[in-house]
Structure formats: C-alpha cells, structure tokens
Design an enzyme around this catalytic site. Structure first.
Site, mmCIF file in Angstrom:
data_model
loop_
_atom_site.group_PDB
_atom_site.id
_atom_site.type_symbol
_atom_site.label_atom_id
_atom_site.label_comp_id
_atom_site.label_asym_id
_atom_site.label_seq_id
_atom_site.Cartn_x
_atom_site.Cartn_y
_atom_site.Cartn_z
ATOM 1 C CE LYS A 86 -4.249 0.027 2.338
ATOM 2 N NZ LYS A 86 -5.049 -0.145 3.573
HETATM 3 C C1 E4P Z 1 -8.939 1.179 4.749
HETATM 4 O O1 E4P Z 1 -9.071 0.296 3.943
HETATM 5 C C2 E4P Z 1 -9.842 1.474 5.788
HETATM 6 O O2 E4P Z 1 -11.096 1.040 5.724
HETATM 7 C C3 E4P Z 1 -9.457 2.336 6.892
HETATM 8 O O3 E4P Z 1 -9.423 1.543 8.033
HETATM 9 C C4 E4P Z 1 -10.243 3.600 7.102
HETATM 10 O O4 E4P Z 1 -11.405 3.404 7.793
HETATM 11 P P1 E4P Z 1 -12.033 4.590 8.684
HETATM 12 O O5 E4P Z 1 -12.276 5.759 7.795
HETATM 13 O O6 E4P Z 1 -13.320 4.035 9.237
HETATM 14 O O7 E4P Z 1 -11.022 4.883 9.741
#
Ligand code: E4P
Length: 232
Positions: A86
């Site tokens: 990533k």
């Molecule tokens: C990435 O793939 C995510 O889903 C990340 O954890 C962000 O999630 P959030 O916006 O709920 O923190």
C-alpha cells in the site's frame, strides 16, 4: 459480484470469516496493526499470507521519501508472493512515482487513502494494481463516493487493469451502497461483517418457527427427530 476483502490483521477473525466462506483478500494499515497490540509485524503478515493459497494481503508503507518508500515496498514484497504494497496518494506526486516504479519492477501495489475521482484516475494511470477509495472519509469531506464509484468503474474496466477497493466502511448499509454501485472489491472490518447476518425480523421468524416446532413435537404422536436430524 463484488469481492469482499477483510479489513483487519486479526488472525482469529480472518479464520472465522474464511469459515463463513467470506474473504477474497485482506487489507491492513497502521491503525489496524496498532489495534492488534503487541504482535510481531512480519510474523503476522506471513501468517495471514499463508491462510489461503493465492490471495492479496495489503501491507502499508510507513515512510515518506521516494527512496525510502521504494526500499520499504521491496522489503515487504520480498516476504511473500501474496503481499500487495500500500502506497498513500501524496499531494506532490511522490506516491505516484513510487507506484510507477514498483509497477515497472513487477511489485503489486494498492494506492490508498484516496477520496476523489482524480486521485483514483492518476493512481490507475501510474499502474496501481488496486486503487482504494475511502468511502466514509470521502463523505466526511462532503464528497459523494457513490457517484465516484459509478464514474470510475467504466474507466477502470475499459482502460486499465486496476481494481477498485472501497474501504472506510462503517455500517452494514454502506456495504449495500458500495456493492450495488458495482465496485470490484469492498474491504470490511470484522465489526461490520459481524452485524451483516442480523435482522430482527429474521430473529423473530426463527423464534416463531422454533415455537411452532416445539408445539408440533409435544402434540403430535409422530416420532421426534433425533439429534442427527433423522426419524427414529
Ligand atoms: C482502509 O481500507 C480502511 O477502511 C481504513 O481503516 C479507514 O477506515 P475509517 O475511515 O473508518 O477509519
């Protein structure tokens, strides 16, 4: 059909969902690893990679310069063939340069933390294997991620090899919106997956049928079922 990735680094939760028939890949990030507490990062990544023969396991880079990011990505990718690196979309284009370089080296990437069409568009052009849209973070910023999914999908399908991952999923209703908008992949946290089989009407119906069966068994002379479910 939209694939489901597991947005977690918990080995026990991944095993549980695989036993449900759910899990086409895994995504992790720094916050997800923090929530795992005191675990050996490399060991856990390898444990997850080995849970299924060929499945993508996203591991996020943590450095910030071009040189550091390329070096970090090469290191993670050398750990296991299932590792996908990533790389964050950075405003000065460094992330794109890294993705382009890794693409040229045959290293799979997931360009992440994106909220707009233009970010996804550039990431796909740079050669990212996966492009990640953060659904609720886009909404937090006043954007319309459902519209973005509808706009980017035809472009990705016709002109690139990149697949769209939609993350930042916070409730079961988000899953319905993302899957029905036609995203390639949705990555979901265990907390949300665990809520997905539930509906009160289903629970009430099971109870109603159980009550009817109990009444049938106590009033009917026909022999009851054995534990194994066969007539005795
Ligand atoms: C990435 O793939 C995510 O889903 C990340 O954890 C962000 O999630 P959030 O916006 O709920 O923190």
């Amino acid at each position: 059909m939209t694939k489901i990735f597991l947005d977690t680094a918990s080995a026990s939760e991944i095993r549980e969902f695989l036993s449900w028939g759910i899990g086409d890949g895994v995504t992790t990030n720094q916050k997800i690893f923090l929530s795992e507490g005191n675990v050996d990062f490399k060991q856990r990544v390898l444990e997850i990679c080995n849970m299924k023969k060929e499945w993508p396991v996203s591991v996020e880079t943590t450095t910030h310069t071009y040189e550091e990011l390329v070096e970090e990505a090469r290191e993670y990718s050398s750990w296991h063939k299932n590792v996908v690196v990533k790389v964050a979309m950075m405003k000065d284009g460094t992330g794109l340069k890294v993705v382009k370089k890794l693409h040229d080296e045959g290293i799979k990437t997931n360009m992440t933390v994106m909220v707009t069409f233009n970010q996804l568009y550039l990431a796909a052009k740079a050669g990212a294997t996966y492009v990640s849209l953060f659904f609720n973070r886009a909404r937090d910023a006043g954007l319309d991620p459902v519209k973005t999914i509808h706009e980017i999908m035809p472009f990705l399908e016709k002109e690139t090899e990149s697949e769209l991952i939609v993350g930042s999923i916070r409730k079961p209703e988000d899953v319905e919106e993302v899957a029905s908008a036609g995203a390639h992949i949705i990555t979901i946290t265990p907390k949300v997956i665990q809520q997905m089989p539930f509906h009160q009407k289903t629970e009430d119906t099971i109870k109603e049928f159980d009550d009817a069966w109990n009444q049938f068994v106590t009033t009917n002379k026909a022999p009851p079922l054995t534990q194994a479910g066969r007539n005795t």
